[in-house]
Design a protein around this motif. Structure first.
Motif, PDB file in Angstrom:
ATOM      1  N   THR A 164      -4.863 -32.059   5.904  1.00 21.94           N
ATOM      2  CA  THR A 164      -5.828 -30.985   5.822  1.00 21.94           C
ATOM      3  C   THR A 164      -5.234 -29.786   6.545  1.00 21.94           C
ATOM      4  O   THR A 164      -4.484 -29.939   7.518  1.00 21.94           O
ATOM      5  N   GLY A 165      -5.518 -28.612   6.054  1.00 21.67           N
ATOM      6  CA  GLY A 165      -4.955 -27.413   6.658  1.00 21.67           C
ATOM      7  C   GLY A 165      -6.040 -26.423   7.061  1.00 21.67           C
ATOM      8  O   GLY A 165      -7.103 -26.371   6.440  1.00 21.67           O
ATOM      9  N   GLN A 166      -5.805 -25.674   8.126  1.00 21.84           N
ATOM     10  CA  GLN A 166      -6.753 -24.675   8.574  1.00 21.84           C
ATOM     11  C   GLN A 166      -5.986 -23.414   8.967  1.00 21.84           C
ATOM     12  O   GLN A 166      -4.928 -23.499   9.612  1.00 21.84           O
ATOM     13  N   THR A 167      -6.505 -22.267   8.575  1.00 19.43           N
ATOM     14  CA  THR A 167      -5.864 -20.992   8.853  1.00 19.43           C
ATOM     15  C   THR A 167      -6.577 -20.293   9.999  1.00 19.43           C
ATOM     16  O   THR A 167      -7.818 -20.230  10.038  1.00 19.43           O
ATOM     17  N   PHE A 168      -5.781 -19.736  10.938  1.00 23.21           N
ATOM     18  CA  PHE A 168      -6.328 -19.003  12.084  1.00 23.21           C
ATOM     19  C   PHE A 168      -5.704 -17.618  12.152  1.00 23.21           C
ATOM     20  O   PHE A 168      -4.567 -17.408  11.694  1.00 23.21           O
ATOM     21  N   PHE A 169      -6.426 -16.672  12.749  1.00 24.39           N
ATOM     22  CA  PHE A 169      -5.902 -15.342  13.043  1.00 24.39           C
ATOM     23  C   PHE A 169      -5.780 -15.214  14.558  1.00 24.39           C
ATOM     24  O   PHE A 169      -6.728 -15.505  15.296  1.00 24.39           O
ATOM     25  N   VAL A 170      -4.576 -14.807  15.021  1.00 20.95           N
ATOM     26  CA  VAL A 170      -4.324 -14.685  16.459  1.00 20.95           C
ATOM     27  C   VAL A 170      -3.724 -13.316  16.743  1.00 20.95           C
ATOM     28  O   VAL A 170      -3.111 -12.699  15.851  1.00 20.95           O
ATOM     29  N   PRO A 171      -3.879 -12.796  17.991  1.00 24.50           N
ATOM     30  CA  PRO A 171      -3.242 -11.506  18.320  1.00 24.50           C
ATOM     31  C   PRO A 171      -1.729 -11.652  18.322  1.00 24.50           C
ATOM     32  O   PRO A 171      -1.201 -12.726  18.657  1.00 24.50           O
TER      33      PRO A 171
END
Length: 821
Positions: A112-119
């Motif tokens: 399973t994959g999950q996308t995140f946004f980081v600084p």
């Protein structure tokens, strides 16, 4: 394992131009042994994707090789023969290599994959100062949170504008996108509590604290008695709280450790141990040939053609025993989940804990743990449905496919493989024996056996010495003329009454579930159809609703016509639900049960019904094809086929073959014990050759007649058949795409001789012309079996893959399809 610097990786991206090997370096921080078949995370076009290592090399033709980012799970890797098998499947079934590889993996091992946004690590001050509006709001939120899941981001800010904002912030180097990939399931681990003292010390401590701290004493006594216990259970068994357990751990009296627990689907079951039976002369002859091939590790495919009740399963069991004694492993495929309980009982009874089970009714965790049992070599035999052919054995010596003619061995989703073909291909790769068993072999298999491509083994007599059941054909047209309107003929009603009076059992077969096939208005002619599929809705009386058996659309059954408001709504056709209802009306004292897709949705529901039937708790079992094959109940002396015409009237060139097979198989459920069996087949076409040959149990006669027709019509086994289905939400696009594809195929075929008078059939609407709101057209191609036909088709399809029209369409390729709907 390897010491080579580059891994050859197939990335998990479904695009034809990316269906090839990419090289990645193995960084020193990856300190686990890597094997072909291991799953890894790699960077590809600026994002993290899953990939599969298929090999290793010393050199790469490109520069700037990226590192493998992560090894997903070092334990989950595939044996070399399965990696090679995936390549064979990609070529044979015209799918991508990664699609084939993913079919080999157990469902629980998928990711399973999950996308995140980081600084970004160091965003530039000037671009940040220029931000305003939504850009500033999003950037500040990411900086404040540190790591924002994609789902949360779109839930909070939403809208199409957000996608543009995120791309802009990314291009300016202000935020970064991180993709985290991890396995869906891991081995199940639990904390267990055990004694930290030896038993003498523990006895002393229990005496010392029994009066001062009775609860602690109770916990220690419980652990002393059981040896070790899951932490979640201990306090409850001791009648206290987890705090008491923690206190004893602090004092050093108890110790906690984490252990892996197998999710065993049969942990609560006990199986009666069985011994090999003395083979009949025919069984012995077959066994001698099988055992010789297994012992010599000789690649050979056998077709075991044995009448129903001839003891094919005992031949399988003794062949497997030979395989195990030779230090090898065996796979046994069964066609239906309904066969699995009885099969599991037989194999567990003979081989005990050496047997693992793989089928879709297990939970994902159970399947994953069974797969790991196989992978680590803790078991030697696998029993399961279609996908069990991919069991990751490394010393495979035998693959058995029971009821090899069954259509359920064909996978309907990509890759559209046939387990029989895959088993034979795997046999070639591992030099193992393959056994195809059936009372009614497919025409393809029997013709190959007669041609010498398979070795033919024949068992013509039942083990019990009983004759095959007498089959009576009832002409339903004559019943109508006589004014008898029941779904049960007078002959069948009389026979059922006689059998019940003798306290014997009955099976009633109808390959159609529900109460009525459709409902129609007698005033205006409206037939209630699925709005998403070009199929009539089936009435289910218990819920008083209409259902589509393709997309599961459901509505309440109307009492008046939705079009003309007439009350003349009537039911037509018969399903198993109505058979159950009617038989209860005719024989109110009989204990009746129904077994179909509607009554077997729960876990273990097949087994419960079959166990009740076996134990005599059911007099009459009504069901679909899941009761027609493989079941062995000595108490059954009568089988009734409600209508033989259900499968005969399908728009499919295999309709006659399917009808003969079903009638022969279901007839074989009768008379397997000491008492003779009888069969009543009701039909509107008693003169059809498939019905006549089934009545006489004459497989060879049917084979000769059907084969003659196939040769005249140029159908398999005299050719290879490929079906291309083009579907889409806009009918005009589907028609246009189908015509373009047919034209391109015609151009390619004009350059080659495919050995067939008319290789291209279509384009035309598929028999099921609309499915789940998608319109469907099909093209059928016939040609001489071989790679040339597939190569020509692949070239034609690849030439139009960049056409914008095909971006709106789905093109599905089915090599040697078993269904034409």
């Amino acid at each position: 394992m390897t010491n080579k610097p580059f891994a050859e990786v197939i990335v998990d991206i479904s695009a034809r131009n990316l269906d090839r090997v990419f090289h990645y370096s193995i960084p020193p921080e990856i300190n686990v042994p890597l094997r072909a078949g291991a799953r890894v995370v790699v960077s590809f076009s600026g994002r993290k994707v899953e990939g599969y290592i298929v090999g290793f090399s010393d050199v790469s033709e490109v520069s700037g090789i990226k590192n493998i980012s992560e090894v997903l799970d070092p334990e989950t890797w595939l044996p070399a023969d399965l990696i090679a098998l995936a390549g064979w499947m990609a070529d044979r079934y015209m799918c991508s290599t990664v699609t084939a590889i993913k079919a080999l993996m157990p469902a629980g091992a998928r990711t399973t994959g999950q996308t995140f946004f980081v600084p970004a690590d160091s965003p530039e001050v000037v671009p940040v100062a220029l931000l305003a509006g939504l850009e500033r709001e999003v950037f500040d939120y990411v900086c404040r949170r540190g790591k924002v899941p994609q789902k949360e981001m779109f839930s909070r800010f939403g809208g199409r504008e957000l996608e543009t904002v995120l791309k802009e912030l990314g291009s300016r180097g202000l935020i970064e996108v991180v993709r985290v990939i991890k396995p869906r399931l891991k081995p199940r681990q639990v904390q267990v509590i055990e004694l930290a003292l030896n038993r003498e010390e523990c006895e002393r401590v229990i005496k010392d604290i029994a009066g001062k701290a009775p609860k602690q004493g109770a916990v220690l006594r419980t652990v002393y008695e059981y040896g070790s216990l899951p932490a979640a259970e201990l306090s409850g068994l001791a009648g206290t709280t987890p705090a008491t357990v923690r206190e004893l751990i602090k004092k050093g009296y108890l110790a906690a450790k984490t252990v892996e627990i197998r999710r065993d689907p049969y942990a609560s079951r006990s199986f009666t141990e069985t011994e090999p039976l003395k083979p009949t002369p025919e069984q012995e002859k077959a066994l001698q040939r099988l055992q010789k091939a297994i012992t010599c590790s000789r690649l050979e495919t056998f077709l075991l053609h044995g009448v129903t009740g001839s003891g094919k399963t005992e031949v399988y069991l003794q062949a497997i025993d030979c395989c195990i004694k030779s230090g090898k492993q065996a796979i046994v495929l069964v066609p239906e989940i309904s066969l699995t309980p009885q099969m599991v009982e037989r194999f567990k009874g003979r081989f005990g804990n050496l047997v693992a089970v793989l089928h879709s009714r297990l939970s994902a965790g159970e399947r994953y743990d069974e797969w790991r049992q196989i992978k680590t070599g803790r078991v030697r035999v696998v029993v399961g449905a279609r996908s069990a052919v991919f069991a990751p054995f490394d010393k495979l010596g035998l693959i058995i496919i029971d009821e090899e003619h069954e259509t359920s061995y064909k996978q309907e989703d990509s890759p559209k493989y046939h387990a029989r073909e895959v088993a034979i291909a795997r046999g070639r790769l591992t030099n193992c024996v393959v056994v195809l068993g059936s009372a009614t072999p497919s025409l393809e298999s029997y013709s190959r056996a007669l041609a010498g491509r398979y070795s033919l083994l024949t068992i013509e007599n039942r083990v019990s010495g009983q004759a095959l059941p007498e089959v009576t054909i009832v002409d339903l047209r004559e019943e109508m003329k006589a004014g008898h309107r029941s779904i049960f003929s007078r002959e069948l009603i009389g026979r059922i009454g006689d059998v019940l009076a003798r306290r014997e059992q009955v099976i009633l077969f109808l390959n159609r579930r529900g109460y009525a096939t459709f409902i129609v208005c007698r005033e205006c002619g409206l037939v209630m159809k699925c709005p998403k599929c070009s199929i009539t809705l089936t009435l289910h009386a218990d819920e008083h609703e209409l259902r589509c058996h393709y997309c599961d659309f459901r509505i309440k059954a109307p009492n008046i016509c939705p079009d003309c408001a007439s009350a003349s709504i009537r039911q037509f056709g018969v399903g198993t639900q109505r058979v159950e209802s009617e038989i209860a009306r005719w024989f109110p004292d009989a204990r009746v049960a129904r077994m179909d897709m509607d009554t077997t949705t729960g876990k273990g529901s097949h087994e419960k019904i079959l166990n009740r039937f076996r134990d005599g708790g059911i007099d009459i079992l009504v069901g679909t094809q899941m009761i027609a094959k493989g079941l062995d109940f000595p108490g059954v002396t009568l089988v009734g086929v409600i209508t033989a015409d259900t499968s005969l009237n399908l728009p499919d060139f295999r309709a006659a073959e399917r009808t003969f097979q079903l009638l022969t198989q279901v007839a074989g459920r009768a008379g397997r014990g000491k008492r003779p069996g009888e069969v009543v087949v009701q039909t509107y076409t008693p003169e059809h050759y498939s019905v006549v040959y089934a009545k006489n149990h004459d497989y060879r006669g049917f084979f000769r007649e059907e084969l003659t027709l196939r040769e005249i019509l140029e159908y398999p086994p005299y050719c290879s058949l490929v079906r291309i289905v083009i579907s889409g939400k806009t009918e005009n696009n589907v028609i246009q795409g189908s015509e373009m594809t047919a034209s391109k195929l015609s151009q390619e075929f004009s350059r080659y001789s495919l050995g067939i008078t008319q290789p291209l059939l279509g384009p035309a609407p598929a028999p099921l012309s609309k499915l789940r709101n998608r319109y469907r057209w099909q093209i059928c191609i016939r040609g001489t079996p071989g790679s040339l036909l597939r190569r020509v088709i692949r070239k034609a399809l690849e030439s139009q893959q960049n056409d914008p029209l095909f971006a709106t369409l789905k093109v599905s390729v089915d090599v040697d399809p078993l269904g034409m709907m």
